[in-house]
Design an enzyme around this catalytic site. Sequence first.
Site, mmCIF file in Angstrom:
data_model
loop_
_atom_site.group_PDB
_atom_site.id
_atom_site.type_symbol
_atom_site.label_atom_id
_atom_site.label_comp_id
_atom_site.label_asym_id
_atom_site.label_seq_id
_atom_site.Cartn_x
_atom_site.Cartn_y
_atom_site.Cartn_z
ATOM 1 N N ASP A 162 84.146 -72.173 -54.624
ATOM 2 C CA ASP A 162 83.264 -71.738 -55.633
ATOM 3 C C ASP A 162 84.043 -70.619 -56.466
ATOM 4 O O ASP A 162 83.785 -70.003 -57.796
ATOM 5 C CB ASP A 162 82.205 -70.886 -54.715
ATOM 6 C CG ASP A 162 80.935 -71.381 -54.658
ATOM 7 O OD1 ASP A 162 80.939 -72.208 -54.935
ATOM 8 O OD2 ASP A 162 80.787 -71.379 -53.045
HETATM 9 O O1 CEZ Z 1 80.357 -69.482 -49.506
HETATM 10 C C1 CEZ Z 1 80.465 -71.100 -49.651
HETATM 11 C C2 CEZ Z 1 79.790 -71.433 -50.346
HETATM 12 O O2 CEZ Z 1 78.860 -71.383 -49.136
HETATM 13 O O3 CEZ Z 1 81.832 -70.841 -50.122
HETATM 14 C C3 CEZ Z 1 81.897 -72.475 -49.605
HETATM 15 C C4 CEZ Z 1 81.575 -73.641 -50.885
HETATM 16 O O4 CEZ Z 1 81.748 -74.990 -50.762
HETATM 17 C C5 CEZ Z 1 79.764 -72.868 -50.003
HETATM 18 O O5 CEZ Z 1 79.141 -74.003 -50.695
HETATM 19 C C6 CEZ Z 1 83.819 -72.385 -50.523
HETATM 20 O O6 CEZ Z 1 83.807 -72.007 -51.448
HETATM 21 O O7 CEZ Z 1 81.106 -67.208 -53.698
HETATM 22 C C7 CEZ Z 1 82.094 -66.313 -53.451
HETATM 23 O O8 CEZ Z 1 83.095 -66.466 -53.628
HETATM 24 C C8 CEZ Z 1 82.146 -66.529 -51.201
HETATM 25 O O9 CEZ Z 1 83.281 -66.731 -50.715
HETATM 26 C C9 CEZ Z 1 81.324 -67.828 -51.623
HETATM 27 O O10 CEZ Z 1 81.610 -68.774 -52.146
HETATM 28 C C10 CEZ Z 1 81.254 -68.665 -49.782
HETATM 29 C C11 CEZ Z 1 80.939 -67.687 -48.521
HETATM 30 O O11 CEZ Z 1 81.499 -66.867 -48.189
HETATM 31 C C12 CEZ Z 1 80.454 -68.465 -47.807
HETATM 32 O O12 CEZ Z 1 80.283 -67.119 -46.510
#
Ligand code: CEZ
Length: 790
Positions: A476
């Site tokens: 993300d």
């Molecule tokens: O969310 C996860 C997502 O739910 O991060 C993964 C992604 O593949 C999942 O779909 C890797 O990026 O936006 C951020 O910076 C957050 O860190 C989110 O990316 C992250 C959260 O840690 C969820 O607990």
Amino acid sequence: MTEAPYGFEENGRRFVLASPTAMPAASTFLWNRRMLLQLNCRGFATAQFMQPEPAKYAHAPTLEARSFMQPEQPYYAHHPGRFCYVKDEDDGGLFSVPHEPVRRAPDSFAFSVGLDDVAWRVQCAGIDVEMCVVLPVDDVAELWTLRVRNRSGRRRRLSLYPYFPVGYMSWMNQSGRYRSDLGAIVCDSVAPYQKVEDYFRQRDFKDRTVLLHARAPDAWEANQATFEGEGGLHAPKGIVDGEHLGGGEAAYEMPTAVLQYRVTLDDDDVQEFRFVFAPARDDDEIRQLRARHLSPDGFTEARRASTAYIGAGAGCLRIETPDPWLDAFANHWLPRQVYYHGDVNRLTTDPQTRNYLQDHMGMGFLRPEVARAAFLHALSQQEPSGAMPDGILLSEGAELKYINQIPHTDHCVWLPICLRAYLDETGDDTILDELVTAREGDAAPVADRIDRAMRWLLKARDARGLSYIAQGDWCDPMNMVGWRGRGVSGWLTLASAYALKEWAAVCARRGDDALADEFHAGADACNAAMNAHLWDGDWYGRGITDDDVPFGIAADTEGRIFLNPQSWALLSGAPDDDKRTRMLAAVDAHLVSPYGVAMYDPPYTRMREDVGRVTQKFPGTAENGAVYNHAAAFYLYSLYQAGDADRAWHVLRAMLPSPAPEDCLQRGQLPVFVPNYYRGAWRLHPRTAGRSSQLFNTGTAAWMYRCLVEHLFGLRGEGDALRIAPQLPSHWPSARAARRFRGAWFDVAMERVAGVATTRVAVDGAWLEDSLLHGIEAGRTYQVRIELPA
Ligand code: CEZ
């Protein structure tokens, strides 16, 4: 229990931590269809419920809210938690349960984590206190029981103060008072808003937080500042200075909920109290909460229903191995986490598409009918171009929010991958012909929709054949590699190749050779592009930026080697043998840490504007080079696919704390859920390396479960058959597994046998020619014996 202050009980169904200080952040979570509650061992808590968007009923003010607060309102340190103070009325001695806020050292302590309850048992100053919470299945409410017993050998006069801080509620309107007619402290507020249309959206919100009691208290306090005074929460003035709480109210001041019971207990006397802590809309709802839960057997009934609800998510695998923590985790806790993800979709109304699909990949092993409906629902939101949206809307009026407003390019990849797991598990090929009508009114069978998604992936590539990343792929926060429209993702190129191959295999099985050829060719093109442009000598690079700069390569000093491209290359078949050997050696050398495999290394220590906000996260946390378990799970899966059982075992085992105190305490994680990450940066920040994030929302759960079922224990569906091909680590002499599969049970004993050259399998006494068992009859129990080379 041995010298370690923790261990499983009740055959792995309960975990008990006997110290409030050894792992101060150790936590667990409870959920039901409408809410979730995370609790840590010291009594801190966060709760969230759906109305229908996630909301809180006991909270700290956000900074934004604080800017609206009137200067006359003192801001008291907020302590979100559930507590009970115990005061000795004769000598003034004070302690609190679970441990906060007084923090007095107990004589004994137990944080007892069950599958559908959480309890604390604390002994202090001759008094035993037990606090326990369960959630009803279909209501937003916490049901708390408090039991106090005098063990001191003499008569005691005590005051008990159940304390459920409510915290800051609203800058528009907040108050709190005791209502004897309702038998509750009622804290009122108006959820803040400014747009007139929000008034209509919010007017039925549950804007009250209530603490209902079964037994009328002797006194109470509803004003946080009055309660706390100058003593602070460690020694609140209301308790320390007075015999009775003052019965105050909060009038546009911070409300709170504290009750006082004055009790006299002879030696061994026990008294029990019950409370409901919940949000509510109005007096009527408060009365209903009382009628439902504080009736004579309200709690017993709720607990029974809750046990049944959790039980409905039981796993399809029971194991018995040389590793008892893994057994307990795999038999009870991992399926519970998979079920949480799949049954309530992480309690959001617009789950990220990739999360939704992967969560239901996991659900396919527990409740396939739920997974099936989810795949169909997701496809009903496919765009006319074949692209998948960033999030899946689950309820009327839901909208794409936060991260789902950022364009990510990987969502289509998860369709065939997750569907493949479902097909293998269930054999339900009928889903492929199911007609799905999209919002635009266009109806097409599932198989056609996946074809479209695969073609979309093939199109969303540049002239070199590499996949565009836009503002992110699976990662993300990797939002600035391609925001100007040129940057590409090496990982996504490989993931597309793997997705295309998975789908080509399904097409071939259905006899559609033309489609199978088309998608195979597409996969080969992706792999070839990757080999031509992103092979860096010893591993695959992560991507190429808008300015044509490759990254995740040996020349980088930070973010030099990423795990995901290597894992997915193993899956997609891009590397030849030489590349494969180099890649695996590089992962071992650079990414394997004492706490698992890092997602990349070294972590970034400063912003890279051509990579994005991931580089701004603290080094070693989250996606910035943590042991990010979701990524580690992809690697795990790829190692099993490659038959690398021992390497896989180390990756798998590191996702869970081990019973050894030096590992368990450093992680601070209980073996009751897999957290989304453990801190990395073990060279840069060794003090904090390994520390758990305590976050239980993670795609790891589904992949880990899949790996256990299909690969470690090797009991995987294939067409109409069960393929039996375990990959036990070489140091295990034997293991047992019971597997539910297509309505039958398989009782499996596996053992290393001297002189056996290749694995052989006997079912009900007859040796199989290959490892495939056809003609499975639902309702039967099969006895399976597997002999593995010693
Ligand atoms: O969310 C996860 C997502 O739910 O991060 C993964 C992604 O593949 C999942 O779909 C890797 O990026 O936006 C951020 O910076 C957050 O860190 C989110 O990316 C992250 C959260 O840690 C969820 O607990």
